[in-house]
Scaffold this motif. Sequence first.
Motif, PDB file in Angstrom:
ATOM      1  N   ILE A 131       0.834  -1.203   0.000  1.00 17.33           N
ATOM      2  CA  ILE A 131       0.000   0.000   0.000  1.00 17.33           C
ATOM      3  C   ILE A 131       0.870   1.255   0.000  1.00 17.33           C
ATOM      4  O   ILE A 131       0.590   2.233  -0.711  1.00 17.33           O
ATOM      5  N   GLY A 132       1.949   1.229   0.776  1.00 21.26           N
ATOM      6  CA  GLY A 132       2.859   2.365   0.819  1.00 21.26           C
ATOM      7  C   GLY A 132       3.517   2.625  -0.525  1.00 21.26           C
ATOM      8  O   GLY A 132       3.664   3.774  -0.950  1.00 21.26           O
ATOM      9  N   LYS A 133       3.911   1.545  -1.225  1.00 20.12           N
ATOM     10  CA  LYS A 133       4.572   1.707  -2.521  1.00 20.12           C
ATOM     11  C   LYS A 133       3.578   2.219  -3.561  1.00 20.12           C
ATOM     12  O   LYS A 133       3.920   3.093  -4.367  1.00 20.12           O
ATOM     13  N   PHE A 134       2.356   1.718  -3.535  1.00 17.26           N
ATOM     14  CA  PHE A 134       1.337   2.213  -4.463  1.00 17.26           C
ATOM     15  C   PHE A 134       1.078   3.701  -4.226  1.00 17.26           C
ATOM     16  O   PHE A 134       0.951   4.482  -5.179  1.00 17.26           O
ATOM     17  N   SER A 135       0.995   4.098  -2.979  1.00 18.90           N
ATOM     18  CA  SER A 135       0.781   5.510  -2.644  1.00 18.90           C
ATOM     19  C   SER A 135       1.953   6.362  -3.124  1.00 18.90           C
ATOM     20  O   SER A 135       1.764   7.470  -3.646  1.00 18.90           O
ATOM     21  N   ALA A 145      -4.087   8.272  -9.280  1.00 21.21           N
ATOM     22  CA  ALA A 145      -4.403   8.395  -7.858  1.00 21.21           C
ATOM     23  C   ALA A 145      -5.578   7.473  -7.525  1.00 21.21           C
ATOM     24  O   ALA A 145      -6.732   7.909  -7.427  1.00 21.21           O
ATOM     25  N   LEU A 146      -5.272   6.202  -7.345  1.00 26.42           N
ATOM     26  CA  LEU A 146      -6.278   5.195  -7.026  1.00 26.42           C
ATOM     27  C   LEU A 146      -6.172   4.815  -5.550  1.00 26.42           C
ATOM     28  O   LEU A 146      -5.106   4.934  -4.952  1.00 26.42           O
ATOM     29  N   PRO A 147      -7.268   4.334  -4.947  1.00 22.29           N
ATOM     30  CA  PRO A 147      -7.171   3.829  -3.567  1.00 22.29           C
ATOM     31  C   PRO A 147      -6.212   2.634  -3.526  1.00 22.29           C
ATOM     32  O   PRO A 147      -6.509   1.584  -4.110  1.00 22.29           O
ATOM     33  N   PRO A 148      -5.063   2.762  -2.893  1.00 19.00           N
ATOM     34  CA  PRO A 148      -4.037   1.717  -2.981  1.00 19.00           C
ATOM     35  C   PRO A 148      -4.469   0.375  -2.411  1.00 19.00           C
ATOM     36  O   PRO A 148      -4.103  -0.676  -2.937  1.00 19.00           O
ATOM     37  N   HIS A 149      -5.264   0.392  -1.332  1.00 17.92           N
ATOM     38  CA  HIS A 149      -5.688  -0.871  -0.740  1.00 17.92           C
ATOM     39  C   HIS A 149      -6.642  -1.622  -1.662  1.00 17.92           C
ATOM     40  O   HIS A 149      -6.555  -2.850  -1.780  1.00 17.92           O
ATOM     41  N   ALA A 187      -1.869 -14.149 -17.131  1.00 15.71           N
ATOM     42  CA  ALA A 187      -0.866 -13.167 -16.709  1.00 15.71           C
ATOM     43  C   ALA A 187      -0.822 -11.987 -17.679  1.00 15.71           C
ATOM     44  O   ALA A 187      -0.761 -10.826 -17.255  1.00 15.71           O
ATOM     45  N   ALA A 188      -0.863 -12.281 -18.979  1.00 12.08           N
ATOM     46  CA  ALA A 188      -0.814 -11.217 -19.981  1.00 12.08           C
ATOM     47  C   ALA A 188      -2.044 -10.315 -19.872  1.00 12.08           C
ATOM     48  O   ALA A 188      -1.937  -9.083 -19.922  1.00 12.08           O
ATOM     49  N   PHE A 189      -3.211 -10.942 -19.729  1.00 10.98           N
ATOM     50  CA  PHE A 189      -4.447 -10.151 -19.637  1.00 10.98           C
ATOM     51  C   PHE A 189      -4.472  -9.303 -18.371  1.00 10.98           C
ATOM     52  O   PHE A 189      -4.759  -8.102 -18.418  1.00 10.98           O
ATOM     53  N   LEU A 190      -4.195  -9.927 -17.219  1.00  9.75           N
ATOM     54  CA  LEU A 190      -4.271  -9.201 -15.955  1.00  9.75           C
ATOM     55  C   LEU A 190      -3.246  -8.068 -15.893  1.00  9.75           C
ATOM     56  O   LEU A 190      -3.532  -6.994 -15.363  1.00  9.75           O
ATOM     57  N   THR A 191      -2.061  -8.323 -16.444  1.00  9.23           N
ATOM     58  CA  THR A 191      -1.041  -7.281 -16.466  1.00  9.23           C
ATOM     59  C   THR A 191      -1.509  -6.085 -17.282  1.00  9.23           C
ATOM     60  O   THR A 191      -1.397  -4.927 -16.847  1.00  9.23           O
ATOM     61  N   GLN A 192      -2.034  -6.347 -18.479  1.00  2.91           N
ATOM     62  CA  GLN A 192      -2.542  -5.259 -19.327  1.00  2.91           C
ATOM     63  C   GLN A 192      -3.698  -4.535 -18.644  1.00  2.91           C
ATOM     64  O   GLN A 192      -3.781  -3.305 -18.668  1.00  2.91           O
ATOM     65  N   PHE A 193      -4.578  -5.304 -18.016  1.00  2.00           N
ATOM     66  CA  PHE A 193      -5.745  -4.745 -17.330  1.00  2.00           C
ATOM     67  C   PHE A 193      -5.310  -3.799 -16.215  1.00  2.00           C
ATOM     68  O   PHE A 193      -5.824  -2.678 -16.095  1.00  2.00           O
ATOM     69  N   CYS A 198      -4.416   1.520 -14.128  1.00  2.00           N
ATOM     70  CA  CYS A 198      -3.650   2.395 -13.238  1.00  2.00           C
ATOM     71  C   CYS A 198      -3.017   3.574 -13.978  1.00  2.00           C
ATOM     72  O   CYS A 198      -2.382   4.430 -13.349  1.00  2.00           O
ATOM     73  N   GLN A 199      -3.180   3.601 -15.313  1.00  2.00           N
ATOM     74  CA  GLN A 199      -2.600   4.659 -16.134  1.00  2.00           C
ATOM     75  C   GLN A 199      -1.101   4.824 -15.842  1.00  2.00           C
ATOM     76  O   GLN A 199      -0.604   5.912 -15.561  1.00  2.00           O
TER      77      GLN A 199
END
Length: 205
Positions: A131-135, A145-149, A187-193, A198-199
Amino acid sequence: MSRIRQKNQDRIIEVACRLFAEQGYAATKMVDIARAADIPKPNVFYYFSAKDNLYRAVLESVTQPLLEASQPIEQLDDPAEALTEYIKAKLRISRDHPFASKVFANEVMSGANYLPEDIAAELLKQSQMIIGKFSQWSQQGVMAALPPHHLMFTIWAATQTYADFSWQICNVMDKDKLDENDFEEAAAFLTQFVINGCQLQHKSV
């Protein structure tokens, strides 16, 4: 540790993963595990001494890889690269530890009554790091700026479902078992998603 001892312990843990996943902790007896593993019951107690100890070993067989899976997020500065490797690692756990993953999921869904405190503490520490790294990435402008949790929860759900709900997934896909190509495609789909959602912007060197 001798190879025979290690082989026996690995076999017991493997069988215990399946039985705990199928029957739950309370309904699974050591004698059932010994019989299914084709190992004398006294030997099972010799290696693990009590069901609690064997259950911990089963949980550790999946929580240790789960803890290691977040290393890319902790160590890499490029969020796209870090999330790509994290998603791959989480899917490998679903592929390689399906029964242990179900045991862990069942334990969490039932209130984590048997989850050892030290393991719970390590998992919480890992979550706080993620969560800290996402923030941090959001503050740096390299991620929306997404809710990291909620982002973390979404990745958990999307990757662990391939183990925890494998019957449903295989039923929909008309397969007895998912193969390597299925996990690579996931993995390919979820990564792209995730990257698109997350832009993400690659960090400049």
